[in-house]
Motif scaffolding. Structure first.
Motif, mmCIF file in Angstrom:
data_model
loop_
_atom_site.group_PDB
_atom_site.id
_atom_site.type_symbol
_atom_site.label_atom_id
_atom_site.label_comp_id
_atom_site.label_asym_id
_atom_site.label_seq_id
_atom_site.Cartn_x
_atom_site.Cartn_y
_atom_site.Cartn_z
ATOM 1 N N PRO A 1 -9.059 2.206 0.974
ATOM 2 C CA PRO A 1 -8.220 1.031 1.196
ATOM 3 C C PRO A 1 -9.027 -0.236 1.458
ATOM 4 O O PRO A 1 -8.626 -1.322 1.011
ATOM 5 C CB PRO A 1 -7.364 1.411 2.410
ATOM 6 C CG PRO A 1 -7.951 2.648 2.976
ATOM 7 C CD PRO A 1 -8.726 3.312 1.896
ATOM 8 N N GLU A 43 -4.044 5.846 -1.808
ATOM 9 C CA GLU A 43 -4.203 4.416 -2.102
ATOM 10 C C GLU A 43 -4.709 4.136 -3.518
ATOM 11 O O GLU A 43 -4.741 2.985 -3.945
ATOM 12 C CB GLU A 43 -5.087 3.733 -1.054
ATOM 13 C CG GLU A 43 -4.519 3.768 0.369
ATOM 14 C CD GLU A 43 -3.110 3.186 0.493
ATOM 15 O OE1 GLU A 43 -2.748 2.317 -0.327
ATOM 16 O OE2 GLU A 43 -2.372 3.635 1.394
ATOM 17 N N THR A 72 0.859 -1.189 0.000
ATOM 18 C CA THR A 72 0.000 0.000 0.000
ATOM 19 C C THR A 72 0.893 1.236 0.000
ATOM 20 O O THR A 72 2.110 1.133 -0.058
ATOM 21 C CB THR A 72 -0.902 -0.004 1.248
ATOM 22 O OG1 THR A 72 -0.089 -0.119 2.412
ATOM 23 C CG2 THR A 72 -1.894 -1.149 1.198
ATOM 24 N N THR A 100 -2.184 2.257 -5.150
ATOM 25 C CA THR A 100 -2.171 0.807 -4.892
ATOM 26 C C THR A 100 -3.124 0.103 -5.849
ATOM 27 O O THR A 100 -2.781 -0.933 -6.441
ATOM 28 C CB THR A 100 -2.595 0.531 -3.432
ATOM 29 O OG1 THR A 100 -1.843 1.372 -2.579
ATOM 30 C CG2 THR A 100 -2.398 -0.927 -3.064
ATOM 31 N N GLY A 139 -3.429 2.400 5.219
ATOM 32 C CA GLY A 139 -4.069 1.745 4.073
ATOM 33 C C GLY A 139 -3.941 0.229 4.165
ATOM 34 O O GLY A 139 -4.881 -0.505 3.856
ATOM 35 N N ASN A 180 -7.299 9.073 2.579
ATOM 36 C CA ASN A 180 -6.356 8.019 2.174
ATOM 37 C C ASN A 180 -6.268 7.930 0.660
ATOM 38 O O ASN A 180 -6.132 6.845 0.098
ATOM 39 C CB ASN A 180 -6.770 6.666 2.767
ATOM 40 C CG ASN A 180 -6.124 6.418 4.122
ATOM 41 O OD1 ASN A 180 -4.951 6.728 4.317
ATOM 42 N ND2 ASN A 180 -6.892 5.888 5.053
#
Lengths: 563, 169
Positions: free
Chosen positions: A419, A448, A45, A451, A50, A445
């Motif tokens: 996340p 993310e 992440t 990710t 996350g 967040n």
């Protein structure tokens, strides 16, 4: 075998396939052991928080413990919000943190934090391993504790020298003498409960997250149909009972339906299953089900009698207890028929459906949620951030299946949804996943998205963008004379550019007529997709039980206009 | 508010006292005293906690303690049990008259004199809280220089024990 390798081998023995984490100095040995690992996928992440939420989302959709890894010090403290989120919602999670070498613990070494001390009140249990010979035992215990009884997070703090120590790998089951949760309900209590249910005239099943955890949705439906008992679910139990079922009252509590809140208030028997009488559910406690007997089925004895007086407590696993209860009721062969109670509930449901005023030039946030519901299959996973977006998602998406709702209920963690939806997509790659977000919480967040792009996770994000921290603004409007202190977000970033910057796709939608098409586009995109819905700015979540009021005092927009 | 005595068997591991006391502060329970020591089994420690609260609080305390993974057994000690506390009381006594008066008081309470200096006498007394309060009251006029108390330790009388508490109830 080195300690670090033993950790990985232990994870395999536990059947772990995916872990979420972030490397650092104190876990470098562990990551070295992962380097050529074939059986376990590590998802990197962009922030340890996350990783914790992703592991949590993974656990909620799969039912298996989620695993996250972080380094010592700041890595470990960044997990804290994620661990607390899992603790409040009883999500099985195993968090592994690196720690400075044992001989340096307590010296304020570089990147040292007392994470077992810090996480003590927010974990089900935690361990600091100081003896390498105990490593595999602790791993087994951690998974056993996390996934057994009332599930929850367990943290293992792993000093660097333990990761590097030579150990004999042996993985055996361990007995924990001080942890033996009661799973089977007491037969006498079940007998009493069945009698109370048969005698009740105005029963309500009040179903909580424990039903999801114990996979007892089928049993809830059977019991409800067998005894003609209307069902209301908490926020955590969304999906455990088909919200289109004639016996469904939908959600109760602060932003629950009027019919659910009225039914609870007039009920003569509450059958609580895996629910904990949270203040957001009960409203003012004296006014909660004032005329009802309470049957409380819960795996955690400490929940029984904590907030309300219970007449028939049953400690046990929801699925096991409900099965026994259903058998017992079937034996008696009493036919329950429609009564005045059902008619009354039907009238409430007709008179007070969840609704919103779909006028005005701007898109209504509720409309967006409805369109997501319309264009996605029943097994779609809906994750949410926290606030108005979360409540609209809960109200206007009809949940039909368990483990399709991924939301931070107890802790109410903004920044959870993105996340968590990544973890959910990792756990269920074949499913459509949406994160229903607000413009405030998505920014908590937002890193993310990187990710999601990196691992080709085609999650979709609906930002219900009203340029406000909407739930707090709503309270300020209703209870603080519209003094919008620090809740205005007039200069939100360009979410589409952000998405594109991370390699995802995005779109701004300003017209109602374009909502459905945009959602369909996101559904069919193979990339992460953000839609920035410019919604009505001062829309409120209704109905609402004002803080400190009882459930019978639930108000909706019409009551406000009338008053 | 009632005073309750709870006996606990816990794993003898570092951090367990912290878990128990942390639980009390986190959930807003009031501890009057807490004492810990190892049992006949070196893996197991025994804690005695006295706390204030009504029946509902007591029930939650016992349930929350039971939830702790390192807590093996929790029982409330009521009715047939013995409790003891130990106190060390250092009293000013700078002349022979004072010294002999303090010693006489100690004698009446079946307490021991464990240290004497030119200016002080130190008394060791065991008993329940009431007895300890009483002796403190008696020697107060001389001036108490220092006072250390252990908190309550308690156990059931006769064959009933915390380990087998359930079987006997």
């Amino acid at each position: 075998m080195k300690g670090a390798e033993a950790v990985i081998e232990s994870l395999k023995k536990e059947g772990v396939e995916k872990i979420f984490g972030y490397p650092g100095g104190a876990v470098i040995n562990l990551y070295d052991a992962l380097y050529e690992e074939q059986e376990i996928d590590h998802i990197l992440t962009r922030h340890e928080q996350g990783a914790a939420h992703a592991a949590d989302g993974y656990a909620r959709v799969t039912g298996n413990p989620g695993v996250c890894v972080a380094t010592s010090g700041p890595g470990a403290t960044n997990l804290v919000t994620g661990i607390a989120t899992a603790q409040m919602d009883s999500v099985p999670l195993v968090a592994i943190t690196g720690q400075v070498p044992t001989d340096m613990i307590g010296n304020d070494a570089f990147q040292e934090a007392d994470i077992t001390g810090i996480s003590m009140p927010i974990t089900k249990h935690n361990y600091l391993i100081k003896d390498p010979s105990k490593l595999t035992k602790v791993m087994r215990k951690a998974f056993k504790i996390a996934g057994n009884g009332r599930e929850g997070p367990v943290l293992i703090d792993l000093p660097k020298d333990i990761q590097n120590a030579e150990i004999n790998f042996e993985y055996k089951d361990v007995d924990i003498r001080s942890y033996q949760p009661t799973k089977k309900g007491h037969p006498l209590q079940i007998k009493k409960a069945s009698k109370a249910i048969m005698e009740a005239e105005r029963p309500v099943l009040y179903v909580g997250g424990g039903v999801i955890a114990s996979n007892a949705s089928k049993e809830v439906r059977k019991l409800a149909e067998l005894t003609m008992t209307p069902v209301t679910t908490t926020l955590m139990a969304k999906g455990s009972f088909d919200e289109n079922h004639p016996l469904s009252l939908d959600m109760l509590g602060m932003h629950g339906t009027k019919s659910a809140n009225y039914a609870i208030t007039e009920s003569d028997l509450i059958i609580a299953v895996g629910a904990r009488f949270d203040d957001r559910v009960t409203g003012e406690i004296e006014g909660f089900a004032p005329n009802a007997k309470v049957i409380h089925i819960d795996i955690d004895p400490a929940e029984i009698g904590k907030n309300v007086e219970t007449h028939i407590p049953i400690v046990g696993d929801a699925k096991k207890v409900l099965k026994k209860l259903i058998d017992r009721i079937k034996e008696q062969q009493v036919n329950k028929e429609e009564t005045e109670w059902h008619n009354k509930i039907e009238r409430w449901k007709k008179e007070y459906p969840l609704s919103y005023d779909n006028k005005g030039s701007r898109i209504k946030p509720q409309f967006v949620v409805e369109k997501i519901d319309e264009t996605t299959p029943d097994d779609t996973i809906i994750a949410t951030e926290v606030g108005q977006c979360q409540m609209w998602a809960a109200q206007f998406y009809d949940f039909k299946r368990p483990r399709t709702w991924v939301s931070s209920g107890g802790l109410g963690t903004m920044g959870y949804g993105l996340p968590a939806s990544i973890g959910a997509q990792v756990g269920k790659p074949e499913k459509t996943v949406w994160d229903i977000a607000g413009d405030g919480s998505i920014q908590m967040n937002i890193q993310e998205i990187a990710t999601a792009t990196k691992y080709d996770l085609p999650i979709n994000i609906a930002v219900l963008n009203n340029n406000y921290l909407g739930m707090v603004r709503q309270w300020q409007e209703l209870f603080f004379d519209k003094r919008y202190s620090q809740t205005n977000l007039p200069q939100n970033p360009d979410f589409v550019k952000i998405a594109e910057g991370f390699g995802a796709e995005g779109k701004i939608v300003e017209k109602q007529s374009e909502v459905k098409e945009a959602i369909e586009e996101a559904n069919s995109s193979s990339k992460p997709y953000i839609i920035d819905f410019r919604v009505e700015k001062e829309e409120n979540v209704m109905p609402m039980v004002p803080a400190g009021a009882s459930l019978s005092e639930v108000i909706d927009s019409e009551d406000l206009r009338g008053g | 508010m009632d005073l309750h005595i709870i006996g606990l068997l816990v794993e003898n591991k570092p951090g367990v006292l912290n878990r128990v006391s942390g639980l009390f502060s986190r959930r807003g329970f009031n501890i009057e005293s807490i004492s810990v020591g190892v049992t006949e089994n070196p893996d197991i420690s025994r804690m005695t906690i006295t706390l204030e609260g009504d029946e509902k609080v007591l029930e939650q305390v016992i349930k929350q303690l039971n939830k702790q993974i390192d807590v093996i057994k929790v029982t409330e000690l009521k009715e047939d049990y013995v409790e003891r506390e130990l106190a060390l009381i250092k009293v000013n006594a700078s002349n022979p008259d004072e010294r002999s008066e303090v010693m006489q008081v100690a004698d009446v309470f079946r307490a021991n004199i464990i240290d004497v200096s030119k200016k002080t006498v130190t008394i060791e007394v065991t008993g329940d809280q009431e007895k300890i309060d009483a002796i403190i009251d008696m020697v107060k006029k001389h001036g108490i220089k220092e006072l250390a108390q252990t908190g309550v330790v308690a156990m059931n009388r006769g064959k009933k024990s915390i380990k087998k508490g359930e079987e006997n109830e």
